[in-house]
Structures are given as structure tokens and as C-alpha cells.
Write a protein that holds these residues in place. Structure first.
Motif, PDB file in Angstrom:
ATOM      1  N   HIS A  81      -7.934 -66.947  20.961  1.00 16.70           N
ATOM      2  CA  HIS A  81      -7.065 -65.629  20.631  1.00 16.70           C
ATOM      3  C   HIS A  81      -5.750 -65.823  21.998  1.00 16.70           C
ATOM      4  CE1 HIS A  81      -6.736 -61.264  21.406  1.00 16.70           C
ATOM      5  NE2 HIS A  81      -6.474 -61.865  23.079  1.00 16.70           N
ATOM      6  N   GLU A 110     -20.595 -63.086  21.980  1.00 20.55           N
ATOM      7  CA  GLU A 110     -19.074 -62.870  22.346  1.00 20.55           C
ATOM      8  C   GLU A 110     -18.526 -62.740  21.656  1.00 20.55           C
ATOM      9  OE1 GLU A 110     -18.986 -65.641  25.546  1.00 20.55           O
ATOM     10  OE2 GLU A 110     -19.555 -64.556  27.011  1.00 20.55           O
ATOM     11  N   VAL A 111     -18.351 -63.253  20.438  1.00 17.07           N
ATOM     12  CA  VAL A 111     -17.500 -63.561  19.125  1.00 17.07           C
ATOM     13  C   VAL A 111     -17.823 -62.421  17.554  1.00 17.07           C
ATOM     14  CG1 VAL A 111     -15.894 -64.909  17.791  1.00 17.07           C
ATOM     15  CG2 VAL A 111     -15.947 -66.023  20.422  1.00 17.07           C
ATOM     16  N   CYS A 166     -11.779 -61.631  14.533  1.00 17.28           N
ATOM     17  CA  CYS A 166     -12.808 -61.187  15.512  1.00 17.28           C
ATOM     18  C   CYS A 166     -12.367 -60.507  16.479  1.00 17.28           C
ATOM     19  CB  CYS A 166     -12.738 -62.734  15.670  1.00 17.28           C
ATOM     20  SG  CYS A 166     -12.019 -64.153  16.584  1.00 17.28           S
ATOM     21  N   THR A 218      -8.465 -60.243  18.327  1.00 14.97           N
ATOM     22  CA  THR A 218      -7.771 -61.586  17.754  1.00 14.97           C
ATOM     23  C   THR A 218      -7.195 -61.312  16.867  1.00 14.97           C
ATOM     24  OG1 THR A 218      -8.832 -62.700  19.598  1.00 14.97           O
ATOM     25  CG2 THR A 218      -7.968 -63.950  18.009  1.00 14.97           C
ATOM     26  N   ARG A 253     -13.539 -59.965  20.721  1.00 20.80           N
ATOM     27  CA  ARG A 253     -14.187 -60.547  21.770  1.00 20.80           C
ATOM     28  C   ARG A 253     -15.131 -59.510  22.200  1.00 20.80           C
ATOM     29  NH1 ARG A 253     -10.892 -65.091  19.282  1.00 20.80           N
ATOM     30  NH2 ARG A 253     -11.377 -67.140  20.519  1.00 20.80           N
ATOM     31  N   GLU A 265     -11.024 -57.623  23.737  1.00 19.86           N
ATOM     32  CA  GLU A 265      -9.857 -58.260  22.260  1.00 19.86           C
ATOM     33  C   GLU A 265     -10.211 -58.658  21.611  1.00 19.86           C
ATOM     34  OE1 GLU A 265      -7.832 -58.946  24.826  1.00 19.86           O
ATOM     35  OE2 GLU A 265      -8.815 -59.656  26.787  1.00 19.86           O
TER      36      GLU A 265
END
Lengths: 143, 201
Positions: A82, A49-50, A38, A28, A40, A26
Motif C-alpha cells: 500500500h 483484511e485485504v 485491493c 491501494t 484494506r 485504505e
């Protein structure tokens, strides 16, 4: 210019060790700065993860390069919750519907949102007002 | 960015903040005593079984009333339910169901709904009236502009006789009729636009 649908699924590689952290799942958007805040990742270790946009060195056709694992693990300065833009309904600030977002174009260097594509026409990223769980809110067309 | 809407159509419309969060649904529209203006909205929750909310939306907190949603800057504009009800009159201005009379004493029908301007004004521009057999043999619903010289109470609505010439059979054509009526300036003038076959003037 790059599209969200192109960036999704790209492997994320560190520049210093050339190790793969995961894949982009993703992007965001921070509606206040009208930029990507950021990324994901999927398939990444929990602490990776971020990925804050400031840790991203470049977004290319085949991969996202981040400066280092340490820069990613330091975490983003701020990671807004998100809110998915693609597939979301668009409302103008006057409460009129404007279709749904089909894709989002962004500047791969600055992370700025350039264009929201909808079935009812393109919307400049400059017009983005808010991105919530119910709708993407945009300024009404100045024309 | 203005259009017309029936007050009843605003019910159930989502209340959405400019940051894109839906916070409530419109339950009822509250009008001032003369039913000239929207003073606020009472709200209900968004879930299927959600009941009325304690907090309401004063019209001063509205960014815009749109065709798909009522937009507000943020949840901070919501106020205590009592504050909205006190500053305003009653839901629907107490006029729905009231008989409509001309200033010459002819009954035209009864009020079915209020026509409000969308956008930022909250103005009531007219009324949807269920015409009686005397006014319209087919007893269609007609729209009558609010005008300037009209008296409104819970018991009846008195419209200048000239206003009854500006009726429209549907909301899109009513917008033009309101403009024509207001352009006339002085209610009681001679300009008239009678209903034709299609109900349009």
C-alpha cells in the motif's frame, strides 16, 4: 465516479450472507494498471483484511458489497504494497512539483483511477506513472 | 521543459524513480573536461547523517533534471562510482574559482558557479562570475554565456569579448541572454546589450 474520501469508512458486506466483514480503511492503487488493486479493511478478521478488487461486486454510496466471504478469503491475485496517494506530493516525470493529492476519483465498477485532484489542478488518471513512498509521479501536462 | 539552474543548486536535490521512490540525494555534479556538459552525479544517502554512496548516477541514466527532483527510470541506472568519475572530469569541471579572461586579455572576475540547462540535455550554458571591480564597480555577480569559442582549463576561462556584453544579473533574465548570444551565431558580432541600472540587459 466516486472519491477515495467517500469510500473510506464504508462497511464491507458479503452478498451471499449479508455479513459485515469490516470497514474500508485504505484503497491501494496499482500504478501500472492505473486501477485499484485491493481494499484494506479495518476491524476485519485477519484473513479478510485485504480484499482484491476482483472480489468486489459493487461500491455504492452506503456500502461495499463483496461477492462472498470465500472470495475474499481466497485473497487477491496480487496485492501491491500500500502506497498512500491522498496527501502525497506530486512530481511530473520532468522533476517539477505539482502540489499534493487532495483526493482521488475512481470508477466504482472498473476500479480505474479517473482523476487525481491537487490544489494546482486536476490530473487525469491516464497520466499516472508511478506511486511510491516519496511521490506520485505523473506524465507532464501534454498542453 | 527546460529551464536554467546553478550547478550548486542541484546539490541535495532528491533522486526519484518514475515509480515514485526516492533513492538518493545529489552530492556533486560531475562535468566533462571542458565543463561543457554534465557527465553524471555522485550521490549521498537520504538520511540526516548518511554519507556518500558507492553508486553514482551517469547522465545517460537521467530521465530529467527538474526543479524539484532528478528523475530516473529506475534504480538499475545507478553505476559504480568509479565509472562515473572516470568517464567524466572532476566535480564542477575544476573551473570554480578560476579567473575569467576575455580573448582581448581583460580579466572580468572569477567563476563562482556553472549554469546548466534543466530537462534532458545536461548542457552547461554559462557561468556565474564574481565580477571584479574593473568589470563592474559594484562587484555584482554576473552571468556569462558559455558560447562556442571559449577555452576552459583548470587555470582560467577565456570568453569571447562579445560574450561579456551578454551578461545578466539574475538567472531568469540569463535564459534570454543565452538565446540572444546563440542567435548571434558568430561570437564577435556587433550586437550588444549592455547592463542597465537594474542589471538587466
Amino acid at each position: 465516479m466516486m472519491l477515495f474520501t467517500q469510500a473510506r469508512g464504508l462497511p464491507v458486506i458479503t452478498a451471499d450472507e449479508a455479513s459485515a466483514l469490516g470497514k474500508v480503511s485504505e484503497l491501494t492503487i496499482d500504478a501500472r494498471t492505473r486501477s485499484i488493486a485491493c481494499l484494506r479493511l479495518s476491524g476485519a478478521a485477519r484473513e479478510c483484511e485485504v480484499v482484491g478488487w476482483d472480489a468486489v461486486a459493487s461500491v455504492g454510496r452506503d456500502a461495499v458489497i463483496v461477492r462472498s466471504r470465500a472470495a475474499v478469503e481466497a485473497g487477491p491475485r496480487e496485492a501491491p504494497e500500500h502506497r498512500e496517494a491522498v496527501g502525497h506530493r506530486v512530481l511530473t516525470e520532468y522533476g517539477a512539483e505539482h502540489g499534493t493529492v487532495k483526493d482521488v476519483a475512481f470508477d466504482p465498477v472498473s476500479g480505474r483511477v479517473l482523476t487525481l485532484y491537487t490544489a494546482l489542478g486536476d490530473i487525469s488518471g491516464e497520466r499516472l506513472v508511478g506511486l511510491g513512498s516519496y511521490a506520485v509521479v505523473v506524465h507532464a501536462d501534454p498542453r | 521543459m527546460t529551464g536554467l539552474a546553478l550547478a550548486s543548486e542541484l546539490t541535495k536535490r532528491e533522486v526519484v524513480t518514475l515509480s515514485g521512490e526516492a533513492v538518493a540525494r545529489i552530492k556533486d555534479t560531475v562535468f566533462d573536461a571542458g565543463a561543457g556538459r554534465i557527465t553524471g552525479f555522485t550521490l549521498s544517502g537520504r538520511g540526516l547523517l548518511a554519507g556518500p554512496l558507492k553508486r553514482s548516477l551517469p547522465f545517460s541514466g537521467v530521465h530529467a533534471v527538474g526543479p524539484a527532483a532528478v528523475m530516473i527510470p529506475s534504480e538499475a541506472v545507478l553505476e559504480d562510482r568509479k565509472a562515473v568519475m572516470r568517464s567524466g572530469g572532476s566535480a564542477s569541471g575544476g573551473v570554480i574559482g578560476a579567473p575569467v579572461l576575455t580573448d582581448e586579455g581583460t580579466e572580468i572576475g572569477t567563476v563562482r558557479d556553472l549554469v546548466v540547462e534543466t530537462g534532458t540535455s545536461g548542457r552547461v550554458v554559462g557561468f556565474e562570475v564574481a565580477a571584479n571591480a574593473h568589470f563592474d564597480p559594484e562587484r555584482r555577480k554576473v552571468f556569462i554565456p558559455r558560447g562556442q569559442t571559449l577555452a576552459v582549463s583548470g587555470e582560467a576561462l577565456v570568453v569571447p569579448v562579445s560574450a561579456s556584453h551578454f551578461v545578466a544579473a539574475d538567472l531568469p533574465s540569463f535564459g534570454g541572454q543565452v538565446e540572444a548570444f546563440e542567435a548571434q551565431g558568430r561570437p564577435g558580432g556587433t550586437h550588444a546589450a549592455p547592463l542597465d541600472e537594474g542589471g538587466r540587459a
